[in-house]
Structure formats: structure tokens, C-alpha cells
Design a protein around this motif. Structure first.
Motif, PDB file in Angstrom:
ATOM      1  N   ASP A 167     -14.014  38.175  50.302  1.00  0.00           N
ATOM      2  CA  ASP A 167     -14.026  36.943  49.217  1.00  0.00           C
ATOM      3  C   ASP A 167     -12.910  36.119  49.647  1.00  0.00           C
ATOM      4  O   ASP A 167     -13.064  34.925  48.881  1.00  0.00           O
ATOM      5  CB  ASP A 167     -13.392  37.818  47.854  1.00  0.00           C
ATOM      6  N   LEU A 168     -12.019  36.186  50.438  1.00  0.00           N
ATOM      7  CA  LEU A 168     -11.028  35.432  50.829  1.00  0.00           C
ATOM      8  C   LEU A 168     -10.060  34.852  49.545  1.00  0.00           C
ATOM      9  O   LEU A 168      -9.488  33.832  49.612  1.00  0.00           O
ATOM     10  CB  LEU A 168     -11.684  33.989  51.426  1.00  0.00           C
ATOM     11  N   LYS A 169      -9.893  35.718  48.829  1.00  0.00           N
ATOM     12  CA  LYS A 169      -9.135  35.453  47.645  1.00  0.00           C
ATOM     13  C   LYS A 169      -7.750  34.978  48.099  1.00  0.00           C
ATOM     14  O   LYS A 169      -6.974  34.402  47.403  1.00  0.00           O
ATOM     15  CB  LYS A 169      -9.150  36.606  46.577  1.00  0.00           C
ATOM     16  N   ASP A 170      -7.041  35.442  49.379  1.00  0.00           N
ATOM     17  CA  ASP A 170      -5.691  35.529  49.472  1.00  0.00           C
ATOM     18  C   ASP A 170      -5.663  34.053  50.015  1.00  0.00           C
ATOM     19  O   ASP A 170      -4.242  33.529  50.220  1.00  0.00           O
ATOM     20  CB  ASP A 170      -5.380  36.387  50.420  1.00  0.00           C
ATOM     21  N   ALA A 171      -6.515  33.358  50.444  1.00  0.00           N
ATOM     22  CA  ALA A 171      -6.534  32.113  50.912  1.00  0.00           C
ATOM     23  C   ALA A 171      -7.082  31.008  50.159  1.00  0.00           C
ATOM     24  O   ALA A 171      -7.054  29.951  50.442  1.00  0.00           O
ATOM     25  CB  ALA A 171      -7.261  32.038  52.197  1.00  0.00           C
ATOM     26  N   SER A 172      -7.560  31.224  48.710  1.00  0.00           N
ATOM     27  CA  SER A 172      -8.076  30.636  47.937  1.00  0.00           C
ATOM     28  C   SER A 172      -7.539  30.300  46.704  1.00  0.00           C
ATOM     29  O   SER A 172      -7.060  31.520  46.038  1.00  0.00           O
ATOM     30  CB  SER A 172      -9.752  30.725  47.672  1.00  0.00           C
ATOM     31  N   PRO A 173      -7.495  29.202  45.891  1.00  0.00           N
ATOM     32  CA  PRO A 173      -7.008  29.178  44.480  1.00  0.00           C
ATOM     33  C   PRO A 173      -8.056  29.787  43.676  1.00  0.00           C
ATOM     34  O   PRO A 173      -9.311  29.706  44.202  1.00  0.00           O
ATOM     35  CB  PRO A 173      -6.886  27.650  44.288  1.00  0.00           C
ATOM     36  N   ARG A 174      -7.786  30.163  42.507  1.00  0.00           N
ATOM     37  CA  ARG A 174      -8.590  30.823  41.545  1.00  0.00           C
ATOM     38  C   ARG A 174      -9.983  30.247  41.132  1.00  0.00           C
ATOM     39  O   ARG A 174     -10.982  30.629  41.232  1.00  0.00           O
ATOM     40  CB  ARG A 174      -7.640  31.256  40.539  1.00  0.00           C
ATOM     41  N   ALA A 175      -9.615  28.812  40.937  1.00  0.00           N
ATOM     42  CA  ALA A 175     -10.757  28.018  40.724  1.00  0.00           C
ATOM     43  C   ALA A 175     -11.916  27.928  42.012  1.00  0.00           C
ATOM     44  O   ALA A 175     -13.056  28.009  41.578  1.00  0.00           O
ATOM     45  CB  ALA A 175     -10.611  26.488  40.423  1.00  0.00           C
TER      46      ALA A 175
ATOM     47  N   ILE B 184     -12.279  30.381  44.269  1.00  0.00           N
ATOM     48  CA  ILE B 184     -12.952  31.675  43.979  1.00  0.00           C
ATOM     49  C   ILE B 184     -14.090  31.910  42.906  1.00  0.00           C
ATOM     50  O   ILE B 184     -15.318  32.147  43.307  1.00  0.00           O
ATOM     51  CB  ILE B 184     -12.043  32.785  43.663  1.00  0.00           C
ATOM     52  N   TRP B 185     -13.825  31.124  41.853  1.00  0.00           N
ATOM     53  CA  TRP B 185     -14.693  31.232  40.752  1.00  0.00           C
ATOM     54  C   TRP B 185     -16.020  30.331  41.253  1.00  0.00           C
ATOM     55  O   TRP B 185     -17.217  30.639  40.669  1.00  0.00           O
ATOM     56  CB  TRP B 185     -14.155  30.753  39.294  1.00  0.00           C
ATOM     57  N   GLY B 186     -15.690  29.230  42.016  1.00  0.00           N
ATOM     58  CA  GLY B 186     -16.809  28.302  42.194  1.00  0.00           C
ATOM     59  C   GLY B 186     -17.752  28.974  43.435  1.00  0.00           C
ATOM     60  O   GLY B 186     -19.061  28.888  43.303  1.00  0.00           O
ATOM     61  N   ASP B 187     -17.153  29.629  44.084  1.00  0.00           N
ATOM     62  CA  ASP B 187     -17.715  30.389  45.176  1.00  0.00           C
ATOM     63  C   ASP B 187     -18.806  31.523  44.795  1.00  0.00           C
ATOM     64  O   ASP B 187     -19.823  31.963  45.044  1.00  0.00           O
ATOM     65  CB  ASP B 187     -16.801  31.021  46.207  1.00  0.00           C
ATOM     66  N   LEU B 188     -18.204  32.345  43.557  1.00  0.00           N
ATOM     67  CA  LEU B 188     -18.878  33.224  43.047  1.00  0.00           C
ATOM     68  C   LEU B 188     -20.040  32.723  42.126  1.00  0.00           C
ATOM     69  O   LEU B 188     -21.152  33.339  42.111  1.00  0.00           O
ATOM     70  CB  LEU B 188     -17.925  34.160  41.871  1.00  0.00           C
ATOM     71  N   TRP B 189     -19.945  31.692  41.680  1.00  0.00           N
ATOM     72  CA  TRP B 189     -21.014  30.990  40.848  1.00  0.00           C
ATOM     73  C   TRP B 189     -22.082  30.645  42.014  1.00  0.00           C
ATOM     74  O   TRP B 189     -23.218  30.923  41.680  1.00  0.00           O
ATOM     75  CB  TRP B 189     -20.506  29.737  40.146  1.00  0.00           C
ATOM     76  N   LEU B 190     -21.682  29.882  43.157  1.00  0.00           N
ATOM     77  CA  LEU B 190     -22.759  29.452  44.076  1.00  0.00           C
ATOM     78  C   LEU B 190     -23.409  30.775  44.636  1.00  0.00           C
ATOM     79  O   LEU B 190     -24.752  30.527  44.773  1.00  0.00           O
ATOM     80  CB  LEU B 190     -21.815  28.828  45.183  1.00  0.00           C
ATOM     81  N   LEU B 191     -22.638  31.820  44.961  1.00  0.00           N
ATOM     82  CA  LEU B 191     -23.254  32.955  45.704  1.00  0.00           C
ATOM     83  C   LEU B 191     -24.163  33.741  44.608  1.00  0.00           C
ATOM     84  O   LEU B 191     -25.357  34.154  45.102  1.00  0.00           O
ATOM     85  CB  LEU B 191     -22.313  33.935  46.118  1.00  0.00           C
ATOM     86  N   SER B 192     -23.842  33.675  43.471  1.00  0.00           N
ATOM     87  CA  SER B 192     -24.802  34.191  42.247  1.00  0.00           C
ATOM     88  C   SER B 192     -26.031  33.311  42.410  1.00  0.00           C
ATOM     89  O   SER B 192     -27.335  33.890  42.301  1.00  0.00           O
ATOM     90  CB  SER B 192     -24.061  34.209  41.194  1.00  0.00           C
ATOM     91  N   ALA B 193     -25.804  32.128  42.244  1.00  0.00           N
ATOM     92  CA  ALA B 193     -26.875  31.208  41.966  1.00  0.00           C
ATOM     93  C   ALA B 193     -27.821  31.277  43.148  1.00  0.00           C
ATOM     94  O   ALA B 193     -29.207  31.243  42.875  1.00  0.00           O
ATOM     95  CB  ALA B 193     -26.538  29.792  41.545  1.00  0.00           C
ATOM     96  N   VAL B 194     -27.543  31.138  44.253  1.00  0.00           N
ATOM     97  CA  VAL B 194     -28.456  30.869  45.483  1.00  0.00           C
ATOM     98  C   VAL B 194     -28.625  31.894  46.496  1.00  0.00           C
ATOM     99  O   VAL B 194     -29.587  32.074  47.161  1.00  0.00           O
ATOM    100  CB  VAL B 194     -28.099  29.759  46.358  1.00  0.00           C
ATOM    101  N   GLN B 195     -27.912  33.152  46.245  1.00  0.00           N
ATOM    102  CA  GLN B 195     -28.306  34.407  47.113  1.00  0.00           C
ATOM    103  C   GLN B 195     -28.201  35.389  46.302  1.00  0.00           C
ATOM    104  O   GLN B 195     -29.175  36.407  46.665  1.00  0.00           O
ATOM    105  CB  GLN B 195     -26.903  34.575  47.954  1.00  0.00           C
ATOM    106  N   GLY B 196     -27.491  35.715  44.958  1.00  0.00           N
ATOM    107  CA  GLY B 196     -27.759  36.863  44.355  1.00  0.00           C
ATOM    108  C   GLY B 196     -29.086  36.895  43.299  1.00  0.00           C
ATOM    109  O   GLY B 196     -29.517  37.903  43.206  1.00  0.00           O
ATOM    110  N   LEU B 197     -29.387  35.712  42.728  1.00  0.00           N
ATOM    111  CA  LEU B 197     -30.440  35.630  41.656  1.00  0.00           C
ATOM    112  C   LEU B 197     -31.972  35.590  42.277  1.00  0.00           C
ATOM    113  O   LEU B 197     -32.899  36.109  41.735  1.00  0.00           O
ATOM    114  CB  LEU B 197     -30.146  34.714  40.709  1.00  0.00           C
TER     115      LEU B 197
END
Length: 397
Positions: A284-292, A294-307
Motif C-alpha cells: 500500500d506504501l502508506k508510509d511513503a504517501s500522504p493520506r489523499a 492513498i485514497w486516490g490509489d485505492l479508488w484507482l485500483l478498485s475502479a480498474v482492477q478490482g471491479l
């Protein structure tokens, strides 16, 4: 039935609104692939890099994995000044293996790091201590993990490539060794969560917060690492490689991430369960990324890989009940079928990054897109949890 079609149409429109921007972002990254730096190849050293590299290897109970690394390092030529193994009081015979290698190659040195201080994670602490032990005459610091297998010529090719391209820091993506059916299916899906979020290896990333790095093979100018006070900026990070690389990039230094599948192999984890547990909690690389971010990456992964897979399967299951399918649903199906085609095509692109010659069930690699929803779920689970144990060490939250 009309109410059902209206509901399906509304849901389809909402999903399209969610997925279309993410698809555009994904495509903008994938189209950079043909312009990327080609995979680096083994090279012969030249006199100007004589004794220019100090290698540092952090270890903690690596006796079952470190021997191929020690052999590979001993096969490097005169560009390798020293190989310092920083051991964190292993109890499995790791130091004895290093001492045995030292008898055959005096470039090896064994160093035991101090007890782990508050605010530090074990790996960056060991690497920081190793950096402090490196020869000041070395021009380059090369951090490597105990589970890597360097090919002859790795160090020379890495240094020459970095110098030619003007990199201050460059790391490599390896070729992954797969052995068991579960990991052949799951590991590529987890890797894809990185490939979808970031530019391809070999593409220079201008934004420091989007820089990728791999600590398994992490080359940095010694002067640059000294200027940023070693690993202190990544002291508490469980993804110290990316944290440090982004910090160095933010200071204005040139950072690269290249394809090293032809010069470096790695056997990371044994089986699907260990891969899910150990690798999944740092991707998730949360230690290297701001919270926004992280949320943006989660949205991207959900949209193009998870769904895409659930949507296409859901349509195939319920299509007879929805005939004729409303236009929004048809568009949604077309978009997700397109995303699945991209995902399966990506298998051809990443196939050279895997060594499946001794794998049982290696054919499951080609079915790894079916594990995508699980891989995305793993990133979600990890993104909101701080590890409390790593490599046998306990950490308090």
C-alpha cells in the motif's frame, strides 16, 4: 421490471462515473511503456569504476536464503570494493555463513548493528548502520536484500547505467522466482497493483510523490546519501525504499526505477499465504504517501482492477433477466470487458519478470487476473493497519 431496469441503469451510470476517469489515468500511464528505458543487461566493468561501490546487506535469520546472494556478490568484479552484511543478531547461523564467505572473498565484512532504538524499523536501521560503515572512498552505496540473486555483471551494469543517465539514485525491479501454484496465481495480481498505480519501470517520473523504488537493489551516490543523513528520513517506514527515494527526489536529485529482470532474481516468499501476509502489508506504501494519495490509489485500483471481473461475471449471470440491456449497462459492460482485455494483455508484458521454470502449476500465472479482486482487497486491508510484527520483531503502534 421497469423499476429494475431503472435501478440497473442508475447503478451503471454511477459505476461509469467511477471507472471512466480511472481508466483514463491508467491508459495515460500504460502508453508510456514503449518509450521506457530498456531492461539493463550485464556489462563488463571499466577501469574508471574500480572500487567505486560498497554493498550493504541487512540480515535477520536469513540462513536459508542468503547463500545465492553471497555467491553472486563474490562473482562481481573489481568495481565492488566491499560487501558489508549488517546482521541484527540472527539465531539461525546467518553470521557463520557470512564468515565462511569472507574466508573465500576478503571483500565481505560482517557487522552487528546496535539494539533497535525507538522510532526506527529494523531494516532501515540496519542499512543506516551499514552506510556509516562504508568506505568514504566509495562513490556508490548499493543496498541489497538477502533473498536476491545477482547475476555476474550486475554491479558494473548498474553503475554504468546510472552514470550514463545521470541518476543520483536508481533501483531495479527483479525477476521473481515462482515455485508453488498459489503464488503463481496471486503474486502477479499483487504486482499489478503497483504497475497500475505508477509509471512503468524505465520511465522517468517527474513528481517526487509518484516515484517508485525497490530496496532489493538500491544504488545511491554515497555523497547524496550523506547529504540526506543516511536513512533517517525513512527511519520509521515499513517501505523505507520508496520513502527514502521520494525524499531524495524531493531534494532535487535524479531518481530512476529500471527493469532489472536480466541481471537480478529474487525468491521473496514461500507460497501464497506468506506472499499475502508479508508482501501484501507493504504494497500500500502508506508510509511513503500522504493520506489523499492513498485514497486516490485505492479508488484507482478498485475502479480498474478490482471491479472489472465482478461486473463482467455479474452481467453474464443476470443478462437474461435484463434483456434488452439498457444503454448504460451496455457501456459499462464494454468498458469492463476492455479493462479485462488490458489486464490479460499485461500478462505478456510482465511474463519476462517471472522465472517459472521450476514452478508447480506455473500455468496459473495466466489466470492471475482472476485474483485481482483479492489483490485489491489486500491493499485495502493493509492501507489502514500499521504492522506490529516484521521479520520476528515486535513493534508498538
Amino acid at each position: 421490471m421497469d423499476d429494475a431496469l431503472i435501478s440497473v441503469s442508475t447503478l451503471s451510470v454511477l459505476l461509469l462515473i467511477l471507472q471512466l476517469p480511472a481508466t483514463a489515468i491508467l491508459l495515460s500511464r500504460l502508453v508510456k511503456g514503449p518509450r521506457r528505458h530498456p531492461p539493463i543487461k550485464p556489462q563488463q566493468p571499466t577501469p574508471d569504476i574500480l572500487g567505486s561501490v560498497s554493498v550493504v546487506v541487512p540480515t535477520l535469520n536469513e540462513a536459508l536464503r542468503i547463500s545465492p546472494l553471497l555467491t553472486g556478490l563474490s562473482q562481481q568484479s573489481y568495481e565492488l570494493r566491499e560487501a558489508i552484511v549488517v546482521d541484527s543478531r540472527s539465531q539461525d547461523g546467518t553470521p557463520e555463513l557470512v564468515k565462511a564467505a569472507q574466508k573465500q572473498d576478503p571483500r565481505f565484512r560482517l557487522f552487528t548493528d546496535d539494539p533497535l532504538p525507538s522510532g526506527w524499523v529494523g531494516r532501515p536501521w540496519a542499512l543506516h548502520n551499514g552506510f556509516l560503515q562504508t568506505a568514504t572512498d566509495s562513490q556508490w552505496f548499493l543496498g541489497m536484500d538477502a533473498d536476491t540473486i545477482p547475476h555476474p555483471g550486475l554491479v558494473a551494469s548498474l553503475v554504468q547505467t546510472a552514470a550514463a543517465a545521470g541518476y543520483d539514485l536508481v533501483s531495479l525491479s527483479p525477476q521473481f522466482i515462482l515455485k508453488y501454484p498459489g503464488e503463481c496465481w496471486l503474486q502477479p495480481a499483487l504486482l499489478m497493483t503497483l504497475l497500475y498505480r505508477f509509471d512503468p519501470a524505465g520511465v522517468n517520473t517527474e513528481q517526487p510523490e509518484r516515484v517508485m523504488a525497490n530496496g532489493q537493489c538500491f544504488l545511491c551516490r554515497r555523497s547524496v546519501l550523506a547529504a540526506v543523513n543516511g536513512y533517517t528520513s525513512a527511519s520509521s517506514s515499513f517501505c523505507d525504499d520508496v520513502t527514502l527515494a521520494r525524499y531524495i527526489a524531493a531534494q532535487g536529485f535524479k531518481v530512476g526505477f529500471l527493469d532489472g529482470a536480466k541481471v537480478l532474481k529474487v525468491r521473496m516468499y514461500e507460497g501464497a499465504i506468506e506472499t499475502w501476509k508479508e508482501w501484501g502489508r507493504s504494497l500500500d506504501l502508506k508510509d511513503a504517501s500522504p493520506r489523499a494519495q492513498i485514497w486516490g490509489d485505492l479508488w484507482l485500483l478498485s475502479a480498474v482492477q478490482g471491479l472489472p471481473l465482478p461486473i463482467v461475471l455479474g452481467y453474464l449471470l443476470f443478462a437474461p433477466q435484463l434483456a434488452p440491456a439498457p444503454l448504460p449497462l451496455q457501456l459499462l459492460l464494454g468498458l469492463n470487458a476492455f479493462l479485462l482485455v488490458i489486464r490479460f494483455a499485461m500478462l505478456l508484458a510482465i511474463a519476462p519478470s517471472y522465472d517459472r521454470t521450476t514452478a508447480k502449476g506455473g500455468w496459473l500465472f495466466w489466470l492471475s487476473p482472476l485474483a485481482d479482486p483479492l489483490a485489491v482487497l489486500r491493499i485495502f486491508l493493509s492501507a489502514f493497519r500499521t504492522p506490529q510484527e516484521w521479520r520476528g520483531r515486535k513493534y508498538s503502534q
